[in-house]
Structure formats: structure tokens, C-alpha cells
Design an enzyme around this catalytic site. Structure first.
Site, PDB file in Angstrom:
ATOM      1  N   LYS A   1     -61.954 -15.228 -16.160  1.00 35.09           N
ATOM      2  CA  LYS A   1     -63.184 -15.632 -16.849  1.00 35.09           C
ATOM      3  C   LYS A   1     -64.190 -14.487 -16.793  1.00 35.09           C
ATOM      4  O   LYS A   1     -64.045 -13.539 -16.022  1.00 35.09           O
ATOM      5  CB  LYS A   1     -63.811 -16.868 -16.178  1.00 35.09           C
ATOM      6  CG  LYS A   1     -62.942 -18.131 -16.181  1.00 35.09           C
ATOM      7  CD  LYS A   1     -62.812 -18.741 -17.544  1.00 35.09           C
ATOM      8  CE  LYS A   1     -62.063 -20.076 -17.484  1.00 35.09           C
ATOM      9  NZ  LYS A   1     -60.628 -19.901 -17.167  1.00 35.09           N
TER      10      LYS A   1
ATOM     11  N   SER B   1     -58.072 -19.498 -22.612  1.00 32.37           N
ATOM     12  CA  SER B   1     -59.506 -19.525 -22.317  1.00 32.37           C
ATOM     13  C   SER B   1     -60.214 -18.214 -22.638  1.00 32.37           C
ATOM     14  O   SER B   1     -61.438 -18.178 -22.713  1.00 32.37           O
ATOM     15  CB  SER B   1     -59.737 -19.881 -20.845  1.00 32.37           C
ATOM     16  OG  SER B   1     -59.261 -18.859 -19.994  1.00 32.37           O
TER      17      SER B   1
END
Length: 208
Positions: free
Chosen positions: A168, A131
Site C-alpha cells: 500500500k 489493490s
């Protein structure tokens, strides 16, 4: 920290030390060259001579395999290296309601330059998934994280989501929080609130 040695001399010295510790006697010149990819035995000889001159090795020229580590000098240098590093916990699983550095969460430790601790409490987390690949964080990387429970917009954070840690970019909006992946094929995570475990401040990668 071996300031008077070249990188090749350090490599040879450490190899000799490991070999003696394991086998009880020193390696032959050719074994040193073969193990360290040094094609010329004269290069090995020259570096060993310099290690003798600098006080790290002692050798009896009348005997074969007569290399001896001068322990006091070697250990002094090794202790200096150890003073410059600190063992940082590697966190495995992350559980909701449990402190990130609880003993149940810590799998191992990893030595880092002591300067990292000047930034607060730090830990290491192994990355799983892709990610964050567009920020250069790859699957299997070890990220260095400063423990904190707040973040600024754009920070790369470790957040607790559904009893597992996720890495993230953090963005706070007026009515929600966005955890944005750095992978154009993935969608952001939108939540009302989130528990921040820390901010990513570095990365370690093993090259095979």
C-alpha cells in the site's frame, strides 16, 4: 557481455549451446530457424558465419551438423553476465515475529542487476490482488523491495498486517497511519501503528 554480437547472434548462439547440452549434437540449420522464428535459412547461415568469424563457433564445412561451441569464449562471456547480476530471494509467506528473510519464508531466488544491492538489502514479493492497479502494480507481478522499517509519506511499502504482507501507499497522520490502496474501489486501512517490512523500488512482470 557479447558486446560484439547482435541480439539475433546471441539468440542463435545460446540456442545452439542449449541444444548441444540437451541432445549431445548440434542442431541443423533449419531447426535453428524454426525454433527461433527465422524464416530464411540464409539468414541463419550468415549469422553462424559471423559467429565463426568472431570466435564463438567452429564448423567443419565437410560435415553435416558440425557446429561446435568454443567453450572458453562462451564461458568467459557467461561469467561476465553472472558478475553483473545477483540472486535475490523471493519471499513467499510472511509470518509475524519472524525476520522477513528467514529461510522459512524464502521460496526461490531471482537474478537482478547488481546495482539493486547498492541500495541495501533487497527481496522480491509476488503481488496478490488488485489493490495497487492504479500505480501499475498488477496481480501476479513481482515487486522488488528494499528492506527497511521506516517510510515517508507517499512511499509504496510492504507492511505486515494480520500475519500477512500487504502492499500500500504509506501516510502518517497525527493520530493514525493510513495504508492507502491505489484502487478507487477499495478503502484505506487505518491503524495506530504498523510494521514496515520494506519500500517498493521496482517491479518485474512476465509477459506471456
Amino acid at each position: 557481455m557479447y558486446d560484439d554480437l547482435t541480439s539475433k547472434q546471441i539468440e542463435i548462439l545460446k540456442f545452439i549451446k542449449r541444444y548441444i547440452d540437451y541432445k549431445g549434437y548440434p542442431p541443423a540449420i533449419r531447426e535453428i530457424g524454426d525454433s527461433l522464428n527465422i524464416n530464411s535459412t540464409s539468414t541463419v547461415h550468415n549469422n553462424i558465419l559471423k559467429l565463426e568469424m568472431k570466435g564463438y563457433l567452429r564448423r567443419d564445412p565437410l560435415k553435416n551438423r558440425a557446429l561446435e561451441i568454443i567453450d572458453s569464449v562462451y564461458e568467459e562471456q557467461e561469467n561476465e553476465i553472472k558478475k553483473e547480476t545477483i540472486d535475490v530471494p523471493i519471499v513467499g509467506k510472511v509470518q509475524a515475529g519472524m525476520p522477513i528473510l528467514a529461510i522459512e519464508n524464502v521460496e526461490d531466488t531471482f537474478p537482478l542487476p547488481i546495482e539493486y544491492t547498492s541500495q541495501g538489502i533487497v527481496f522480491i514479493l509476488k503481488v496478490q490482488g488488485e489493490s495497487m492497479i492504479e500505480d501499475g502494480i498488477l496481480n501476479g507481478d513481482k515487486i522488488i523491495v528494499r528492506k527497511q522499517n521506516t517510510a515517508n509519506n507517499g512511499d509504496i511499502v510492504v507492511a505486515l498486517m494480520d500475519e500477512s504482507a500487504t502492499v500500500k501507499r504509506f501516510y502518517r497522520h497525527s493520530d493514525h497511519i493510513e495504508l492507502r490502496p491505489s484502487n478507487s474501489t477499495m478503502y484505506p486501512i487505518i491503524v495506530k501503528d504498523v510494521e514496515i517490512l520494506g519500500k517498493v523500488i521496482g517491479l518485474y512482470r512476465t509477459i506471456y
